[in-house]
Design an enzyme around this catalytic site. Structure first.
Site, PDB file in Angstrom:
ATOM      1  CG  HIS A 126      42.065  39.767  36.649  1.00  0.00           C
ATOM      2  ND1 HIS A 126      42.921  40.622  37.303  1.00  0.00           N
ATOM      3  CD2 HIS A 126      41.200  40.579  35.961  1.00  0.00           C
ATOM      4  CE1 HIS A 126      42.603  41.875  37.032  1.00  0.00           C
ATOM      5  NE2 HIS A 126      41.564  41.874  36.213  1.00  0.00           N
TER       6      HIS A 126
ATOM      7  CD  GLU B  92      40.617  37.982  40.848  1.00  0.00           C
ATOM      8  OE1 GLU B  92      40.756  37.771  42.063  1.00  0.00           O
ATOM      9  OE2 GLU B  92      41.582  38.235  40.087  1.00  0.00           O
TER      10      GLU B  92
ATOM     11  CG  HIS C   3      47.368  40.773  46.104  1.00  0.00           C
ATOM     12  ND1 HIS C   3      47.099  40.618  44.762  1.00  0.00           N
ATOM     13  CD2 HIS C   3      48.474  41.543  46.169  1.00  0.00           C
ATOM     14  CE1 HIS C   3      47.987  41.290  44.052  1.00  0.00           C
ATOM     15  NE2 HIS C   3      48.845  41.850  44.893  1.00  0.00           N
TER      16      HIS C   3
END
Length: 246
Positions: free
Chosen positions: A48, A75, A196
């Site tokens: 990310h 991401e 997550h």
């Protein structure tokens, strides 16, 4: 992007970079972690690139794109800066995520239903350069249906509420919410990933949900790797999810 016949493990290496950035050193190298993860059975590497660059840097992304043997799941927030960067590097897979500067980690799913025009524009723009886009969303039928409408071929369901649940009743409710989201997503013709907050003690119940294509896991792997090494941490997680998915 096609549905896998077996559950896949995406390894997020952001927090290897977090440790590096804490001292502004050149180590530990997230690229080495990615290569070790691949050797240990990772099916893909997730990174990310945040607006504040708190962990992964542009250089990491460029190096990973050149050296990975599996695939990179990039991401990014839905910003002009990130869209332009994606157009420059053209990763095969992109996951659009919500992002705020103050959060410790991604706190919820993308509100696709509340900004369909903006998300559709981003999905179409990325599709034009050959990127397959997934949307990181809550396990909510409204958001899943909106994801289908904007043209995303895949979604990643946010499992944070399940991971944060405290009582057995709450855990069961949140797990069912994820399972229902998977079923609804599949019925919409979407590829469904999840992630997550998943770790070695809560991942099996999610991995056992039929139809999940891939689980993306990072923080727990990096934490466990401090004690057992990165390859061993990845191999252990891969074995857990594969066994649970049978």
């Amino acid at each position: 992007m096609t549905q896998s016949t077996r559950i896949l493990l995406g390894v997020n290496i952001d927090h290897v970079a977090t440790l590096r950035q804490a001292r502004g050193t050149r180590y530990p190298d997230p690229v080495k972690a990615a290569l070790d993860a691949e050797e240990a059975g990772a099916d893909g590497i997730t990174v990310h690139l945040r607006e504040d660059r708190r962990h992964i840097q542009e250089r990491d992304v460029l190096l990973l794109k050149d050296v990975l043997q599996t695939r990179m799941n990039f991401e990014m927030g839905v910003t002009e800066e990130m869209l332009a960067f994606a157009e420059r590097i053209r990763p095969a897979h992109i996951c659009l995520v919500p992002e705020t500067r103050q959060e410790l980690t991604t706190e919820g799913g993308l509100d696709v239903a509340g900004q369909e025009a903006r998300i559709r524009s981003a999905v179409e723009r990325l599709a034009k350069i050959g990127c397959e886009v997934s949307l990181f969303i809550d396990a909510d039928e409204r958001q899943i249906a909106a994801s289908k409408r904007v043209g995303a071929p895949a979604i990643e369901l946010h499992t944070g509420r399940y991971a944060d649940a405290q009582t057995p009743t709450e855990v069961a409710e949140e797990l069912q919410r994820v399972a229902d989201g998977v079923a609804f997503g599949l019925a919409q013709g979407l590829i469904v990933n999840a992630g997550h907050g998943l770790h070695y003690h809560n991942v099996e119940a999610v991995a056992a949900i039929k139809g999940i294509n891939e689980l993306n896991i990072g923080h727990a792997l990096v934490a466990h790797a401090l004690f057992v090494g990165f390859k061993a941490a990845v191999a252990e997680m891969k074995a857990l999810i594969v066994a649970a998915a049978r």
